[in-house]
Design a protein around this motif. Structure first.
Motif, PDB file in Angstrom:
ATOM      1  N   THR A 191       0.838  -1.183   0.000  1.00  0.00           N
ATOM      2  CA  THR A 191       0.000   0.000   0.000  1.00  0.00           C
ATOM      3  C   THR A 191       0.870   1.229   0.000  1.00  0.00           C
ATOM      4  O   THR A 191       2.081   1.150   0.192  1.00  0.00           O
ATOM      5  N   SER A 192       0.268   2.362  -0.235  1.00  0.00           N
ATOM      6  CA  SER A 192       1.008   3.621  -0.216  1.00  0.00           C
ATOM      7  C   SER A 192       1.136   4.130   1.204  1.00  0.00           C
ATOM      8  O   SER A 192       0.455   3.667   2.130  1.00  0.00           O
ATOM      9  N   ALA A 193       1.992   5.134   1.384  1.00  0.00           N
ATOM     10  CA  ALA A 193       2.182   5.701   2.722  1.00  0.00           C
ATOM     11  C   ALA A 193       0.931   6.403   3.210  1.00  0.00           C
ATOM     12  O   ALA A 193       0.621   6.391   4.408  1.00  0.00           O
ATOM     13  N   ALA A 194       0.192   7.030   2.297  1.00  0.00           N
ATOM     14  CA  ALA A 194      -1.018   7.740   2.705  1.00  0.00           C
ATOM     15  C   ALA A 194      -2.101   6.784   3.178  1.00  0.00           C
ATOM     16  O   ALA A 194      -2.905   7.113   4.066  1.00  0.00           O
ATOM     17  N   GLU A 195      -2.154   5.558   2.593  1.00  0.00           N
ATOM     18  CA  GLU A 195      -3.190   4.599   2.954  1.00  0.00           C
ATOM     19  C   GLU A 195      -2.819   3.755   4.160  1.00  0.00           C
ATOM     20  O   GLU A 195      -3.680   3.102   4.752  1.00  0.00           O
ATOM     21  N   TRP A 196      -1.522   3.749   4.495  1.00  0.00           N
ATOM     22  CA  TRP A 196      -1.099   2.908   5.618  1.00  0.00           C
ATOM     23  C   TRP A 196      -1.616   3.469   6.931  1.00  0.00           C
ATOM     24  O   TRP A 196      -1.590   4.683   7.172  1.00  0.00           O
ATOM     25  N   GLN A 197      -2.089   2.607   7.789  1.00  0.00           N
ATOM     26  CA  GLN A 197      -2.604   2.988   9.091  1.00  0.00           C
ATOM     27  C   GLN A 197      -1.725   2.417  10.191  1.00  0.00           C
ATOM     28  O   GLN A 197      -1.194   1.306  10.066  1.00  0.00           O
ATOM     29  N   LYS A 226       3.640  14.748   8.883  1.00  0.00           N
ATOM     30  CA  LYS A 226       4.865  15.121   8.181  1.00  0.00           C
ATOM     31  C   LYS A 226       5.495  13.902   7.503  1.00  0.00           C
ATOM     32  O   LYS A 226       5.994  13.988   6.373  1.00  0.00           O
ATOM     33  N   TRP A 227       5.459  12.739   8.169  1.00  0.00           N
ATOM     34  CA  TRP A 227       6.008  11.505   7.576  1.00  0.00           C
ATOM     35  C   TRP A 227       5.249  11.124   6.315  1.00  0.00           C
ATOM     36  O   TRP A 227       5.846  10.756   5.305  1.00  0.00           O
ATOM     37  N   ARG A 228       3.931  11.248   6.358  1.00  0.00           N
ATOM     38  CA  ARG A 228       3.132  10.896   5.189  1.00  0.00           C
ATOM     39  C   ARG A 228       3.394  11.859   4.037  1.00  0.00           C
ATOM     40  O   ARG A 228       3.371  11.468   2.862  1.00  0.00           O
ATOM     41  N   ALA A 229       3.629  13.125   4.366  1.00  0.00           N
ATOM     42  CA  ALA A 229       3.924  14.091   3.308  1.00  0.00           C
ATOM     43  C   ALA A 229       5.262  13.780   2.635  1.00  0.00           C
ATOM     44  O   ALA A 229       5.395  13.886   1.409  1.00  0.00           O
ATOM     45  N   HIS A 230       6.246  13.396   3.434  1.00  0.00           N
ATOM     46  CA  HIS A 230       7.552  13.067   2.879  1.00  0.00           C
ATOM     47  C   HIS A 230       7.551  11.739   2.120  1.00  0.00           C
ATOM     48  O   HIS A 230       8.355  11.537   1.210  1.00  0.00           O
ATOM     49  N   ARG A 231       6.678  10.833   2.466  1.00  0.00           N
ATOM     50  CA  ARG A 231       6.650   9.518   1.838  1.00  0.00           C
ATOM     51  C   ARG A 231       5.548   9.392   0.782  1.00  0.00           C
ATOM     52  O   ARG A 231       5.306   8.299   0.276  1.00  0.00           O
ATOM     53  N   SER A 232       4.936  10.466   0.428  1.00  0.00           N
ATOM     54  CA  SER A 232       3.795  10.395  -0.491  1.00  0.00           C
ATOM     55  C   SER A 232       4.196   9.926  -1.893  1.00  0.00           C
ATOM     56  O   SER A 232       3.398   9.300  -2.593  1.00  0.00           O
ATOM     57  N   GLU A 233       5.416  10.224  -2.299  1.00  0.00           N
ATOM     58  CA  GLU A 233       5.850   9.863  -3.648  1.00  0.00           C
ATOM     59  C   GLU A 233       6.619   8.543  -3.698  1.00  0.00           C
ATOM     60  O   GLU A 233       7.111   8.152  -4.750  1.00  0.00           O
ATOM     61  N   HIS A 234       6.730   7.877  -2.559  1.00  0.00           N
ATOM     62  CA  HIS A 234       7.430   6.596  -2.540  1.00  0.00           C
ATOM     63  C   HIS A 234       6.559   5.496  -3.141  1.00  0.00           C
ATOM     64  O   HIS A 234       5.327   5.580  -3.134  1.00  0.00           O
ATOM     65  N   THR A 235       7.207   4.482  -3.650  1.00  0.00           N
ATOM     66  CA  THR A 235       6.473   3.355  -4.215  1.00  0.00           C
ATOM     67  C   THR A 235       5.794   2.565  -3.110  1.00  0.00           C
ATOM     68  O   THR A 235       6.239   2.568  -1.956  1.00  0.00           O
TER      69      THR A 235
END
Length: 297
Positions: A191-197, A226-235
């Motif tokens: 899953t993406s960083a934004a969807e991870w809970q 802030k972590w989700r913003a930095h990891r938003s473009e990660h695979t």
């Protein structure tokens, strides 16, 4: 008869230079009145002190001039080439015929013709007929008869799909959907960083390690955003990989009460927020490394 052959070369041959030396070397090995001789390229090159290419060229010239003849159906000692001096043999036959006429003898042959070679008379000097190799068609194994059963059992012809449980088209791995990539080839969900809970185990870890008390509930939420913003473009990654990365981020996060470390030295002589010069340099290094300082928001 080698002396007669050499005499003919000296007196009647039109050859010159190396060709004459080659012809004399061949004439030196003439065995009988048939004017047949044998020699190899290497022996001729050694006796005439010439190169192999020069010997080959000389032989070709002598053959073209008619003063030398290669007998390809015969073979000499050590598989050497057999030669014949046809003009010398013709001159010798004509001379013998003239002597026979003077003595009152007649011959059935016309003047100037040479008798057929007598191979049996050449065996004493090692000259023999060349063995004709068997034709390639006969040397090969006999073909399989048109009728009868072949020795090799033909492979059974397969029809249809070999594996009934595998679809003819589409994805072969049933654990992988056709359209999305929410499942990897190993079957682990990504899953993406934004969807991870944050899972309960990770939330318990923040309390046990004291990060919840250090950052507070609002500080922890700010660090998470802030972590989700930095990891938003990660695979996309598996949930366990995001949990490890999130915990590492939270462990490096500073408390909200810490002064702003993003002030760059040199823009202001006085360090803002009561920062010392060493702290300002540290803040610049952290900003260059894009390390979280707790005051990015």
């Amino acid at each position: 008869m080698s002396s007669d052959a050499r005499e003919w070369v000296w007196e009647h041959s039109s050859s010159r230079g190396n060709a004459r030396l080659v012809l004399l070397s061949i004439a030196d090995r003439v065995s009988d009145e048939q004017f047949v001789s044998w020699a190899s390229l290497s022996s001729l090159a050694k006796r005439t002190n010439a190169s192999l290419s020069t010997v080959r060229e000389s032989l070709d010239r002598l053959v073209d001039a008619g003063e030398l003849e290669r007998l390809d159906d015969l073979i000499g000692p050590q598989r050497s080439t057999v030669f014949r001096l046809p003009l010398a043999a013709k001159a010798s036959a004509e001379a013998a015929m003239e002597q026979g006429e003077d003595a009152g003898q007649t011959s059935g042959e016309e003047p100037g013709t040479s008798a057929t070679l007598r191979v049996s008379a050449l065996r004493w000097c090692g000259i023999r007929p060349r063995e004709v190799p068997e034709s390639p068609a006969k040397a090969r194994k006999p073909a399989v008869p048109e009728t009868g059963r072949s020795r090799r059992k033909p492979a059974q012809r397969r029809t249809g799909n070999r594996h009934s449980d595998v679809p003819a088209t589409g994805t072969q791995n049933r654990s992988e959907p056709d359209l999305n990539r929410r499942y990897s080839s190993s079957g682990a969900a990504v899953t993406s960083a934004a969807e991870w809970q944050v899972d309960p185990a990770t939330h318990t870890w923040t309390r046990q390690q004291g990060h919840l008390d250090r950052l507070g509930e609002q500080g922890l939420q700010a660090a998470d955003a802030k972590w989700r913003a930095h990891r938003s473009e990660h695979t996309p990654r598996p949930a366990d990989a995001w949990a490890v990365d999130w915990r590492s981020w939270i462990a490096r996060e500073h408390a909200p009460s810490r002064p702003n470390l993003h002030a760059m030295p040199g823009k202001n002589s006085a360090a803002p927020g009561g920062m010392t010069r060493a702290e300002a340099h540290t803040a610049a290094l952290l900003a260059a490394l894009d390390e979280p300082t707790g005051m990015e928001g």
